[in-house]
Design an enzyme around this catalytic site. Sequence first.
Site, PDB file in Angstrom:
ATOM      1  N   LEU A 170      -7.570 120.201  56.667  1.00 14.30           N
ATOM      2  CA  LEU A 170      -8.345 119.853  55.394  1.00 14.30           C
ATOM      3  C   LEU A 170      -8.101 118.480  54.995  1.00 14.30           C
ATOM      4  O   LEU A 170      -9.181 117.518  54.557  1.00 14.30           O
ATOM      5  CB  LEU A 170      -8.329 120.657  54.229  1.00 14.30           C
ATOM      6  CG  LEU A 170      -8.727 122.201  54.263  1.00 14.30           C
ATOM      7  CD1 LEU A 170      -8.680 123.098  53.216  1.00 14.30           C
ATOM      8  CD2 LEU A 170     -10.301 121.895  54.349  1.00 14.30           C
ATOM      9  N   CYS A 171      -6.962 117.882  55.296  1.00 14.48           N
ATOM     10  CA  CYS A 171      -6.661 116.587  54.888  1.00 14.48           C
ATOM     11  C   CYS A 171      -7.379 115.524  55.697  1.00 14.48           C
ATOM     12  O   CYS A 171      -8.022 114.590  55.228  1.00 14.48           O
ATOM     13  CB  CYS A 171      -5.135 116.236  55.007  1.00 14.48           C
ATOM     14  SG  CYS A 171      -4.434 116.661  56.453  1.00 14.48           S
ATOM     15  N   THR A 172      -7.507 115.976  56.913  1.00 12.64           N
ATOM     16  CA  THR A 172      -8.351 115.143  58.046  1.00 12.64           C
ATOM     17  C   THR A 172      -9.959 114.974  57.571  1.00 12.64           C
ATOM     18  O   THR A 172     -10.304 114.026  57.372  1.00 12.64           O
ATOM     19  CB  THR A 172      -8.372 115.436  59.491  1.00 12.64           C
ATOM     20  OG1 THR A 172      -6.967 115.401  59.755  1.00 12.64           O
ATOM     21  CG2 THR A 172      -8.983 114.849  60.503  1.00 12.64           C
TER      22      THR A 172
END
EC number: 6.2.1.64
Length: 459
Positions: free
Chosen positions: A206-208
Amino acid sequence: MELEGRWQDLDKLLARDGNLVGPGFEPGPELREFLQTDCRVLCIGAGGLGCEILKDLALSGFVNVDVIDMDTIDVSNLNRQFLFRMSDVGKPKAVVAAERVNARVAGARVTPHYCRIEDLPPSFYSEFTIIILGLDSLEARRWMNSMACSLLEYEDDGSPDMSTIKPLVDGGTEGFKGHARVIIPGVTPCFECTLWLFPPQTKFPLCTLAETPRSAAHCIEYAHLILWSQQRAGEEFDADCEEHMKWVFERATERARQYGIPGVTYQLTQGVVKNIIPAIASTNAIISAACVLEALKAVTMCSSGLNNYLMYTGSQGIYTHTVAYEKDESCPVCSAGVLLQAPADATLQQVIDLMLAHPTLGRLMAHPSVSHGATPLYMRGVLEDGTRANLGRPMAELLRGEGVEAAALLTVNDKKLSAPLRVRLRRRRRRRRRAAELDGRAGCRGAHACMCMRAPRFV
Ligand SMILES: [Zn+2]
């Protein structure tokens, strides 16, 4: 009509000696004769990979080929499943594929089976010299693997009985990636030994997606997973709803523009959100060629076999790599299991009593359920009523219905066990059968037909 020089390329492999041949290889015309008479190949699947495999087998000198497929032809198959035409839509894949190959390649004898693999008994599978899998499902692979492993018998010292080995060649493709592997049950790792090779589908972190998108797919997943829940909270996303898909496409396009990322299209949005992996015809062709070559090597020993897993990536140039995976000695499917000796005429109840009295097994179980392959022999719980009558029946009779003549691998479940246990049941009339086998009366056709001459060479 046999075309002159038709097999000259094959004969270069089979009729000549060389530095790369497998151990014990004896060049000569008998090998091609074996391919065209006694050798029987089973191809599982007549889809993208299966069409290629059937064609490659027929053109490589294999004659007696059986194919199993439970599907019918869909119009979307036609771009790569080249044995099928528009007029075949709706017909069984196995039947049409067999007809096409038989019509096109003189001498080919492809026999179709339009059914599920589970519909055929172990005695059917035990007939084949080698089995090639052209499947797209993990579950079907696991089923075939357990079938091939259940045909394997072990010697008293725990080493595999080479005459019972049924080799598998497994091909698989996903977009531009593919693999070919050789499974010699009891010798090389089976499918279950390396099940970790098939991890559950993972999405992008999700951070990407939120902070460092680098591809069109990242932008699409950002719109699908993050923006949707922020801006349309409480509304469930429906991948089949056009308005929903358009909404994601538009947000993804907007985000891609912010980050200067090209390539977001409506079609790609559908592909990413629905996790559609395109089937690539060239990947199927390459993997099929590798599989059929391994089958040819395994049954003729014209070259040493693949040890034991080949991976292929075709997205940026052509890359292949071979990995020698290791066998899991405690694998519930292919390991030797616990040996249990029983009289030839023992009933199922007597076999269960022997298990409970066995020094190792007895400690592990209290109320065992017993099955052979996928067939329940005696089950506790809801299936008890249907299987209780089996308790008084001789084991020999129960297993004969399953197509098993001598030693059998039973799967035992018990509340005390975390996973099923393998029990190798040996009935005491085995010696006679072995003697008959050595005489050549029970299926062993000598050096070119018998796997017992070949399998150790894969080690
Ligand atoms: Zn295994």
